[in-house]
Design an enzyme around this catalytic site. Structure first.
Site, short mmCIF file in Angstrom:
data_model
loop_
_atom_site.label_atom_id
_atom_site.label_comp_id
_atom_site.label_asym_id
_atom_site.label_seq_id
_atom_site.Cartn_x
_atom_site.Cartn_y
_atom_site.Cartn_z
N ASP A 47 -6.77 -6.31 2.90
CA ASP A 47 -6.87 -6.70 4.31
C ASP A 47 -8.02 -5.97 5.03
O ASP A 47 -8.28 -6.22 6.20
CB ASP A 47 -5.54 -6.55 5.07
CG ASP A 47 -5.14 -5.12 5.37
OD1 ASP A 47 -3.92 -4.87 5.44
OD2 ASP A 47 -6.01 -4.24 5.56
N HIS A 97 0.79 -1.23 0.00
CA HIS A 97 0.00 0.00 0.00
C HIS A 97 0.83 1.28 0.00
O HIS A 97 0.27 2.36 -0.18
CB HIS A 97 -0.99 -0.01 1.18
CG HIS A 97 -2.34 0.53 0.80
ND1 HIS A 97 -3.44 0.36 1.60
CD2 HIS A 97 -2.75 1.22 -0.27
CE1 HIS A 97 -4.50 0.94 1.04
NE2 HIS A 97 -4.11 1.47 -0.11
N GLU A 151 -2.08 -5.09 -1.63
CA GLU A 151 -1.70 -6.02 -0.57
C GLU A 151 -2.12 -7.48 -0.81
O GLU A 151 -2.20 -8.25 0.13
CB GLU A 151 -2.18 -5.53 0.81
CG GLU A 151 -1.59 -4.18 1.23
CD GLU A 151 -0.15 -4.24 1.75
OE1 GLU A 151 0.40 -5.35 1.88
OE2 GLU A 151 0.44 -3.18 2.02
N ASP A 170 -3.11 3.62 7.80
CA ASP A 170 -1.93 3.90 6.95
C ASP A 170 -1.53 5.37 7.04
O ASP A 170 -1.12 5.95 6.04
CB ASP A 170 -2.20 3.50 5.50
CG ASP A 170 -2.42 2.01 5.35
OD1 ASP A 170 -2.62 1.56 4.19
OD2 ASP A 170 -2.41 1.29 6.36
N ASP A 212 -7.38 -1.82 0.13
CA ASP A 212 -6.41 -2.76 0.71
C ASP A 212 -7.21 -4.02 1.04
O ASP A 212 -8.16 -3.97 1.83
CB ASP A 212 -5.83 -2.14 1.98
CG ASP A 212 -4.79 -3.02 2.66
OD1 ASP A 212 -3.91 -2.46 3.32
OD2 ASP A 212 -4.85 -4.25 2.51
N ASP A 219 -9.73 -0.41 4.32
CA ASP A 219 -8.54 -0.95 4.95
C ASP A 219 -8.85 -1.32 6.41
O ASP A 219 -9.71 -0.70 7.03
CB ASP A 219 -7.45 0.13 4.94
CG ASP A 219 -6.02 -0.41 4.95
OD1 ASP A 219 -5.17 0.17 4.26
OD2 ASP A 219 -5.77 -1.42 5.66
N HIS A 253 -6.51 -0.85 8.41
CA HIS A 253 -5.54 0.11 8.95
C HIS A 253 -5.73 1.49 8.32
O HIS A 253 -6.19 1.61 7.20
CB HIS A 253 -4.12 -0.38 8.65
CG HIS A 253 -3.89 -1.82 8.97
ND1 HIS A 253 -3.99 -2.83 8.02
CD2 HIS A 253 -3.59 -2.44 10.13
CE1 HIS A 253 -3.74 -3.99 8.59
NE2 HIS A 253 -3.50 -3.80 9.87
N HIS A 294 4.35 1.17 4.05
CA HIS A 294 2.94 0.87 3.71
C HIS A 294 2.00 1.27 4.84
O HIS A 294 0.79 1.33 4.64
CB HIS A 294 2.75 -0.60 3.30
CG HIS A 294 2.79 -1.59 4.43
ND1 HIS A 294 2.22 -2.83 4.31
CD2 HIS A 294 3.36 -1.54 5.66
CE1 HIS A 294 2.40 -3.50 5.43
NE2 HIS A 294 3.10 -2.74 6.27
C1 LIG Z 1 -1.26 -0.27 12.04
N1 LIG Z 1 0.08 0.12 11.62
C2 LIG Z 1 0.98 -0.92 11.24
C3 LIG Z 1 0.45 -1.76 10.07
C4 LIG Z 1 0.36 -1.04 8.77
C5 LIG Z 1 -0.35 -1.88 7.70
C6 LIG Z 1 -0.24 -1.26 6.34
B1 LIG Z 1 -1.34 -1.73 5.29
O1 LIG Z 1 -1.07 -1.11 4.04
O2 LIG Z 1 -1.38 -3.15 5.18
O3 LIG Z 1 -2.63 -1.27 5.71
C7 LIG Z 1 1.21 -1.91 12.38
C8 LIG Z 1 1.95 -1.29 13.50
N2 LIG Z 1 1.85 -2.15 14.69
C9 LIG Z 1 2.62 -3.41 14.54
C10 LIG Z 1 2.50 -4.29 15.79
C11 LIG Z 1 2.86 -3.53 17.04
C12 LIG Z 1 2.09 -2.22 17.16
C13 LIG Z 1 2.26 -1.37 15.90
C14 LIG Z 1 2.30 -0.25 10.85
O4 LIG Z 1 3.27 -0.97 10.55
O5 LIG Z 1 2.35 1.00 10.82
MN LIG Z 2 -3.24 -0.39 3.64
MN LIG Z 3 -4.14 -2.78 5.79
#
Ligand SMILES: CN[C@](CCCC[B-](O)(O)O)(CCN1CCCCC1)C(=O)O
Ligand SMILES: [Mn+2]
Ligand SMILES: [Mn+2]
Ligand SMILES: [Mn+2]
Length: 305
Positions: free
Chosen positions: A231, A98, A274, A125, A229, A121, A123, A138
């Protein structure tokens, strides 16, 4: 009507191998023929060869990982998307992770400054270089795209090509259920409209999509960029993705969003992101790739009756 397909075999915004094969599999599964069958003329001049963009050295900038690689790739994606749109084609970007939205959304807003962005999503992002824990880009694209002060410090010259054009009141989320605390603060601070799975449960997807459109496109006169996304879907629906989160959108809720946005007649640019066809078993892969293809068809007018 022509759809320009931007094939983006790219995984640099996150650590898992395989998401770069997403676009390759969606095309292999016959997406182009499916769209031609529906009456679309399709412009696809092959997948981008992003590996050539990879710099020899790409040390972290602060916590951000592969910043130079992501910047170069997304700049090229922005140019591709913009050129398709300026020729009056619908842009369809197949990811890839993403972080590619740094490019797709930039390209859309360069061609359609008055656009709105609908982000599907689990998330948000919207992590900043400071707030990110993972350093995976991402998880950050939206913070770079927002035309607001105080999110991205100017020191990050890597992304100086990116002109933030996204106003907070032109962005709306559907499907959120895994938002980091700093991201929650950003959403609140800028009053960004977000429909989580709580709202989907409470109001139903039909009402949520209507409220989302009312928030960013009240007169239904603005071009729409849909960034999907996979997911955002429940992992039982789209298992082959890098950051799955339980309690997501059903198969039908995901497709309804695409059908309803198609129905507005305002969709100009779509991302399907994704899809990672290397996770884990072949049934999961088949389900996820075919869901990606059916979401595209619903965005482009396929209907059940
Ligand atoms: C929620 N934020 C995450 C996930 C981002 C997903 C990107 B997508 O494009 O697939 O939507 C996760 C951050 N967490 C990881 C585990 C510990 C707490 C933070 C990050 O890495 O920033
Ligand atoms: Mn995303
Ligand atoms: Mn996501
Ligand atoms: Mn084109």
């Amino acid at each position: 009507k022509t759809v320009g397909i931007v094939g983006c075999p790219f995984s640099g915004g996150q650590p898992k191998e395989g998401v770069d094969e997403g676009p390759i599999k969606m095309i292999e599964y016959g997406l182009i023929d499916q769209l031609v069958e529906m009456g679309w003329s399709v412009e696809f001049d092959g997948h981008h060869k992003f590996t050539e963009f990879r710099p020899a050295e790409d040390p972290n900038i602060g916590k951000l990982k592969k910043p130079r690689y992501v910047s170069r790739v997304t700049k090229a994606v922005a140019e591709s998307v913009e050129s398709h749109l300026k020729k009056g084609h619908l842009a369809l970007t197949l990811g890839g992770d993403h972080s590619l939205a740094l490019g797709t959304v930039s390209g859309t807003f360069a061609a359609y400054p008055d656009a709105c962005l609908i982000w599907i999503d689990a998330h948000a992002d919207i992590n900043t270089p400071e707030s990110t824990e993972s350093g995976n880009l991402h998880g950050c694209p939206v913070s770079f795209l927002l035309a607001v002060d105080g999110l991205i410090n100017e020191e990050i010259t890597e992304f100086s090509w990116l002109k933030p054009r996204l106003r907070p009141d032109r962005l709306v989320y559907i499907g959120l259920r895994d938002v980091d605390p700093p991201e929650k603060e950003i959403l609140k601070k800028y009053g960004i409209k977000a429909f989580s799975m709580y709202h989907v449960d409470k109001y139903g997807i039909g009402k949520v999509v209507e409220m989302a459109l009312d928030a960013v496109n009240p007169d239904r006169d603005r071009p729409i960029h849909l960034s999907f996304d996979v997911d955002g879907l429940d992992p039982t629906v789209a298992p082959s993705t890098g950051t799955p989160v339980r309690g997501g959108l059903t198969f039908r809720e995901g497709h309804y969003i695409c059908e309803a946005i198609n129905e507005t007649g305002l969709l100009v640019s779509v991302d399907i992101m994704e899809v990672n066809p290397t996770l884990e078993d072949e049934v999961s892969v088949f389900e996820t790739v075919t869901v990606g293809c059916s979401l595209v068809r619903c965005c482009l007018g396929e209907s059940l009756l």
